[in-house]
Design a protein around this motif. Structure first.
Motif, PDB file in Angstrom:
ATOM      1  N   ARG A 153       0.834  -1.213   0.000  1.00 54.93           N
ATOM      2  CA  ARG A 153       0.000   0.000   0.000  1.00 54.93           C
ATOM      3  C   ARG A 153       0.865   1.257   0.000  1.00 54.93           C
ATOM      4  NH1 ARG A 153      -3.593   0.467   4.704  1.00 54.93           N
ATOM      5  NH2 ARG A 153      -1.579   0.453   5.667  1.00 54.93           N
ATOM      6  N   ASN A 154       2.142   1.109  -0.282  1.00 48.99           N
ATOM      7  CA  ASN A 154       3.052   2.246  -0.212  1.00 48.99           C
ATOM      8  C   ASN A 154       3.690   2.533  -1.561  1.00 48.99           C
ATOM      9  OD1 ASN A 154       2.634   2.196   2.590  1.00 48.99           O
ATOM     10  ND2 ASN A 154       4.295   0.738   2.852  1.00 48.99           N
ATOM     11  N   ILE A 155       3.958   3.811  -1.788  1.00 45.61           N
ATOM     12  CA  ILE A 155       4.773   4.211  -2.937  1.00 45.61           C
ATOM     13  C   ILE A 155       5.920   5.064  -2.415  1.00 45.61           C
ATOM     14  CG2 ILE A 155       2.913   4.127  -4.638  1.00 45.61           C
ATOM     15  CD1 ILE A 155       2.757   7.161  -4.516  1.00 45.61           C
ATOM     16  N   MET A 156       6.972   5.152  -3.194  1.00 43.58           N
ATOM     17  CA  MET A 156       8.113   5.990  -2.872  1.00 43.58           C
ATOM     18  C   MET A 156       8.169   7.111  -3.904  1.00 43.58           C
ATOM     19  SD  MET A 156       9.334   4.558  -0.203  1.00 43.58           S
ATOM     20  CE  MET A 156      10.903   5.360   0.013  1.00 43.58           C
ATOM     21  N   VAL A 157       8.455   8.312  -3.417  1.00 48.13           N
ATOM     22  CA  VAL A 157       8.591   9.478  -4.290  1.00 48.13           C
ATOM     23  C   VAL A 157      10.042   9.919  -4.216  1.00 48.13           C
ATOM     24  CG1 VAL A 157       7.811  11.827  -4.765  1.00 48.13           C
ATOM     25  CG2 VAL A 157       6.207  10.166  -3.800  1.00 48.13           C
ATOM     26  N   PHE A 158      10.711   9.921  -5.368  1.00 47.90           N
ATOM     27  CA  PHE A 158      12.115  10.306  -5.442  1.00 47.90           C
ATOM     28  C   PHE A 158      12.251  11.634  -6.170  1.00 47.90           C
ATOM     29  CE2 PHE A 158      11.941   5.703  -5.274  1.00 47.90           C
ATOM     30  CZ  PHE A 158      12.855   5.412  -4.271  1.00 47.90           C
ATOM     31  N   GLY A 159      13.248  12.416  -5.779  1.00 48.45           N
ATOM     32  CA  GLY A 159      13.545  13.661  -6.481  1.00 48.45           C
ATOM     33  C   GLY A 159      12.722  14.857  -6.062  1.00 48.45           C
ATOM     34  N   LEU A 160      11.958  14.734  -4.969  1.00 51.15           N
ATOM     35  CA  LEU A 160      11.142  15.858  -4.500  1.00 51.15           C
ATOM     36  C   LEU A 160      12.010  16.755  -3.625  1.00 51.15           C
ATOM     37  CD1 LEU A 160       8.284  17.031  -4.552  1.00 51.15           C
ATOM     38  CD2 LEU A 160       7.808  15.734  -2.472  1.00 51.15           C
ATOM     39  N   ALA A 161      12.165  18.014  -4.029  1.00 52.05           N
ATOM     40  CA  ALA A 161      13.050  18.946  -3.328  1.00 52.05           C
ATOM     41  C   ALA A 161      12.750  18.994  -1.833  1.00 52.05           C
ATOM     42  CB  ALA A 161      12.926  20.336  -3.934  1.00 52.05           C
ATOM     43  N   GLU A 162      13.826  19.090  -1.058  1.00 50.02           N
ATOM     44  CA  GLU A 162      13.724  19.111   0.400  1.00 50.02           C
ATOM     45  C   GLU A 162      13.993  20.528   0.893  1.00 50.02           C
ATOM     46  OE1 GLU A 162      15.381  16.038   3.778  1.00 50.02           O
ATOM     47  OE2 GLU A 162      15.931  15.730   1.690  1.00 50.02           O
ATOM     48  N   GLU A 163      13.138  21.030   1.783  1.00 42.95           N
ATOM     49  CA  GLU A 163      13.303  22.390   2.294  1.00 42.95           C
ATOM     50  C   GLU A 163      13.122  22.386   3.803  1.00 42.95           C
ATOM     51  OE1 GLU A 163       9.997  24.056   0.336  1.00 42.95           O
ATOM     52  OE2 GLU A 163      10.832  23.776  -1.654  1.00 42.95           O
ATOM     53  N   ASP A 164      13.678  23.395   4.469  1.00 45.65           N
ATOM     54  CA  ASP A 164      13.436  23.550   5.902  1.00 45.65           C
ATOM     55  C   ASP A 164      11.966  23.903   6.100  1.00 45.65           C
ATOM     56  OD1 ASP A 164      16.080  23.091   6.483  1.00 45.65           O
ATOM     57  OD2 ASP A 164      16.625  25.213   6.498  1.00 45.65           O
ATOM     58  N   LYS A 217      21.433  12.473   0.231  1.00 45.37           N
ATOM     59  CA  LYS A 217      22.793  12.099  -0.153  1.00 45.37           C
ATOM     60  C   LYS A 217      23.274  13.070  -1.219  1.00 45.37           C
ATOM     61  CE  LYS A 217      22.371   7.198   0.794  1.00 45.37           C
ATOM     62  NZ  LYS A 217      22.354   5.857   0.244  1.00 45.37           N
ATOM     63  N   ASP A 218      24.448  13.621  -1.007  1.00 46.67           N
ATOM     64  CA  ASP A 218      25.028  14.593  -1.934  1.00 46.67           C
ATOM     65  C   ASP A 218      23.990  15.686  -2.196  1.00 46.67           C
ATOM     66  OD1 ASP A 218      27.321  12.940  -2.077  1.00 46.67           O
ATOM     67  OD2 ASP A 218      26.383  11.749  -3.658  1.00 46.67           O
ATOM     68  N   SER A 219      23.630  15.870  -3.450  1.00 43.00           N
ATOM     69  CA  SER A 219      22.647  16.913  -3.765  1.00 43.00           C
ATOM     70  C   SER A 219      21.248  16.318  -3.954  1.00 43.00           C
ATOM     71  CB  SER A 219      23.069  17.641  -5.043  1.00 43.00           C
ATOM     72  OG  SER A 219      23.108  16.725  -6.116  1.00 43.00           O
ATOM     73  N   ARG A 220      21.115  14.998  -3.737  1.00 43.86           N
ATOM     74  CA  ARG A 220      19.808  14.361  -3.917  1.00 43.86           C
ATOM     75  C   ARG A 220      18.999  14.401  -2.621  1.00 43.86           C
ATOM     76  NH1 ARG A 220      20.822   8.627  -6.476  1.00 43.86           N
ATOM     77  NH2 ARG A 220      22.647   8.728  -5.142  1.00 43.86           N
ATOM     78  N   PRO A 221      17.736  14.815  -2.723  1.00 51.58           N
ATOM     79  CA  PRO A 221      16.889  14.843  -1.526  1.00 51.58           C
ATOM     80  C   PRO A 221      16.511  13.421  -1.089  1.00 51.58           C
ATOM     81  CG  PRO A 221      15.626  15.463  -3.463  1.00 51.58           C
ATOM     82  CD  PRO A 221      17.049  15.314  -3.908  1.00 51.58           C
ATOM     83  N   SER A 222      16.175  13.271   0.184  1.00 48.21           N
ATOM     84  CA  SER A 222      15.764  11.956   0.669  1.00 48.21           C
ATOM     85  C   SER A 222      14.401  11.600   0.083  1.00 48.21           C
ATOM     86  CB  SER A 222      15.725  11.937   2.196  1.00 48.21           C
ATOM     87  OG  SER A 222      14.859  12.916   2.677  1.00 48.21           O
ATOM     88  N   PRO A 223      14.151  10.301  -0.121  1.00 47.73           N
ATOM     89  CA  PRO A 223      12.869   9.890  -0.687  1.00 47.73           C
ATOM     90  C   PRO A 223      11.714  10.103   0.287  1.00 47.73           C
ATOM     91  CG  PRO A 223      14.297   7.983  -0.310  1.00 47.73           C
ATOM     92  CD  PRO A 223      15.050   9.197   0.096  1.00 47.73           C
TER      93      PRO A 223
END
Length: 122
Positions: A2-13, A43-49
């Protein structure tokens, strides 16, 4: 699952993750009930999933099927949706470790979603 993962979504404070995921769902024409949270660390410049827990696997399939619609919006060109396969992989790793202990004279590896074994070559 019942879960999906979203990758590449910008991370902000102080981000409103629920709102970010809700806007993604609007783009693909879905309004499911969901729980969302980030997993792991950036990791590096990639946001966490982001893990998105939905109410049924049918909704997961519909969301994944419509996910190519995201590439039509500039702000989501780098966002990728995928099935959450972490549990399945963890199960495979446990099986791999068991096989390594039971059959140390063979070489064991994971390929195409299964644990494979071959004779060790010298």
């Amino acid at each position: 699952s019942r879960n999906i993962m979203v990758f590449g979504l910008a991370e902000e404070d102080k981000e409103d993750l629920n709102e970010k995921i809700r806007s993604i769902m609007e783009v693909i024409g879905e309004k499911p009930k969901m729980e969302v949270f980030r997993v792991g660390k950036a990791k590096d410049s990639r946001p966490s999933p982001v893990k998105v827990a939905l109410t049924s696997s049918l909704i997961v399939s519909e969301v994944i099927a419509k996910s190519p619609l995201l590439s039509e919006k500039d702000e989501y060109k780098s966002v990728f949706l995928s099935y959450d396969q972490r549990l399945a992989h963890r199960t495979l790793v446990a099986e791999l470790k068991r096989k390594k202990a039971d059959e140390p004279d063979k070489r064991h590896f994971i390929r195409s979603g299964s644990v494979n074994s071959v004779e060790k070559t010298v």
